[in-house]
Design an enzyme around this catalytic site. Sequence first.
Site, PDB file in Angstrom:
ATOM      1  N   ASP A 192     -36.402  46.950  13.823  1.00  0.00           N
ATOM      2  CA  ASP A 192     -35.035  46.664  14.222  1.00  0.00           C
ATOM      3  C   ASP A 192     -34.841  47.058  15.688  1.00  0.00           C
ATOM      4  O   ASP A 192     -35.319  48.115  16.110  1.00  0.00           O
ATOM      5  CB  ASP A 192     -34.100  47.484  13.328  1.00  0.00           C
ATOM      6  CG  ASP A 192     -32.649  47.168  13.575  1.00  0.00           C
ATOM      7  OD1 ASP A 192     -32.242  46.038  13.269  1.00  0.00           O
ATOM      8  OD2 ASP A 192     -31.922  48.048  14.089  1.00  0.00           O
TER       9      ASP A 192
ATOM     10  N   GLU B  89     -37.250  42.722  16.694  1.00  0.00           N
ATOM     11  CA  GLU B  89     -36.220  42.129  17.533  1.00  0.00           C
ATOM     12  C   GLU B  89     -36.512  42.548  18.972  1.00  0.00           C
ATOM     13  O   GLU B  89     -36.401  43.734  19.300  1.00  0.00           O
ATOM     14  CB  GLU B  89     -34.840  42.645  17.136  1.00  0.00           C
ATOM     15  CG  GLU B  89     -34.366  42.177  15.782  1.00  0.00           C
ATOM     16  CD  GLU B  89     -32.954  42.683  15.477  1.00  0.00           C
ATOM     17  OE1 GLU B  89     -32.075  41.853  15.212  1.00  0.00           O
ATOM     18  OE2 GLU B  89     -32.729  43.902  15.513  1.00  0.00           O
TER      19      GLU B  89
END
Length: 663
Positions: A349, A378
């Site tokens: 993340d 990400e």
Amino acid sequence: MKRTKLFLPVILLVCLMSCGHLPKEYATINDYPLYEGTDLGATYYATHTKFRVWSPAAQAVRLNIYEHGLNGKPLAVYGMNRSEKGTWTYSVKQDLKGKFYTFQIQKNGKWLGETPSLWCKAVGVNGNRGAIIDLKETNPQGWETDKRPEMKSFTDAVIYEVHMRDFTIAPNSGSSYPGKFLGLSESGTRSPEGFKTGLDHLKELGITHLQILPSYDYASIDETQLDKNEYNWGYDPKNYNVPEGGYSTDPYNPVTRIKEMKEMIHQLHANGIRVIMDVVYNHTFVGEDSHLNLMVPGYFYRFNNDGSWGNSSGCGNETASERLMTRQFIIESVKHWINEYHIDGFRFDLMGIHDIETMNAIRQAINEIDPTISIHGEGWAAGGSPLPENLRAVKQNAPQFYPIGVFSDDIRDALRGNWMDGNKGGFLVGNGYEESIKFGIVGAVSHPQIDLTKIVHSQTAYAKTPAQVINYVSCHDDPCLVDKLKATIPEASEQELIAMNKLAQTIVFTSQGVPFIYAGEEIFRDKKGVHNTYKSPDAVNQINWSNKAKYHDVFNYYQQLIALRKAHPAFRMSTAEQVNKHLTFRTQDKNLVSYMIQDYANGDSWKTILVIFNGNRQDISYTLPAGNWTAVCEHGKLNQSGLGTYTQTINVSASSATILYQP
Ligand code: CA
């Protein structure tokens, strides 16, 4: 993750400044020694339990032993002894199995709050106290023979992202364990209409990797109040090395959550599915009082020059992965999930918060265990960071952390519209973005027919190979595909929306790179138009399994699409050179992209493949290259054994994909 948490930014002037009280040997926090031992936390033996924590600047550390995971006074309190490299140890010479523990450090003459430490591997309810267990007793039946399903290349992966609770909480899932880890390990479940649900559904669909939203112990759900049916995505880490109690059948028993998560992984493996875990090392639910900060105040986080907390996560704090012991912690944590739980991959993340060196060190540590264990993330942050961007694992720096993969927000936003443009829409609704679609098709590698100045978010070809890019049109963040399309073109009929849904995934699944879908898209899932559902009720988030009967045509299409990709290596090339050699774009008109893959690319059985994407909301007539062409995909239907033969021209329906080949 994109989520707004409702607490005020905590501005603290303590942290680095107050370290003026450091013992003499540490002028600054960066002088704290690295401890590379793997015995931090509690290590259980029948004769004794060994405790070790790292807190170099603590004046004293004490260990509290409890009967229960919640409430009650300590059974015993021990003063821990200073040991090597900033650690403190204590060995309790009794059989402590079943007991619980916390640590406390003394700083500036004051005792801080209790914490099980960041290194605990088992906890009581709500994760406030560590649990002393024998990890060997958490293994489900058959665990010794549990094996990672085979995977040759990451471009062979088909990733399906799911939230544990969404998948089985609806009564029409037929699950015996709604919303639990065990819900994903159960075979034989059916919807009221008789269609396969749960694990059987995943097998029927043909995915290779299940990506589970955060499943470590997170803070937002009160595990003592599970009957309240609260919901959260779980991007609020509390204990990184322990499964979430809310997904277990008994959050009070520290063994249960571990055993049940392992059972889930074991059954997925037995059915040929790898498990990717969503990890959120970039921030913690709270800053000042987190288990990390109570153990070593100020060390694990970044701070701005004015002493305020760094906040590139948008959640009030950000971890300092570049500090040696933070890096060490993340590496050991990832290894714990691999070795103890047999996890097959990690989705980082807000990976753009982490420093590049740490991501490379993680990749290196994983390679030593099994290089087929995947890492992607990400490639962005949710705000500015005290650590300069050139040092962080953001998408544009991807060549520096190859082969770690990054999500392509370029293909995503080319398809559905730039997320910054409200509901303006993208290629799917006839709103251009052709160049960015092409960039998605080649898997974000360099290609002579692509003008990088016209790409929606990027000016560079950031993927070294197609395996370094994850292609998708939607995930848990932002509106799901159906809701996004509805918001973009409210006047469209359901048939038009279905056509666009199919077109979207045909582009994702035929593009070079790694395809990724959000759970339920294959049965036309919607989330009632809610854009950020991180704490929306089940009614919004749950997968309605009756959709599988209602939209069975959509399901069949997805199933065929996955089968097509698996059968044709031309869509799964592994190097940029291959892509450049075999893939050429043909015509390009407004809302039309077409390309050919030639010469049995990547060992394909088809000599030439022609792919046409029509983003226009009207049919078009397409002029074919010379020869006979067999269509396997047209007018929203897909069949590898052929749907018709064409010469000269072919009609391509509004909002649809056509795929043809010459043998
Ligand atoms: Ca929890």
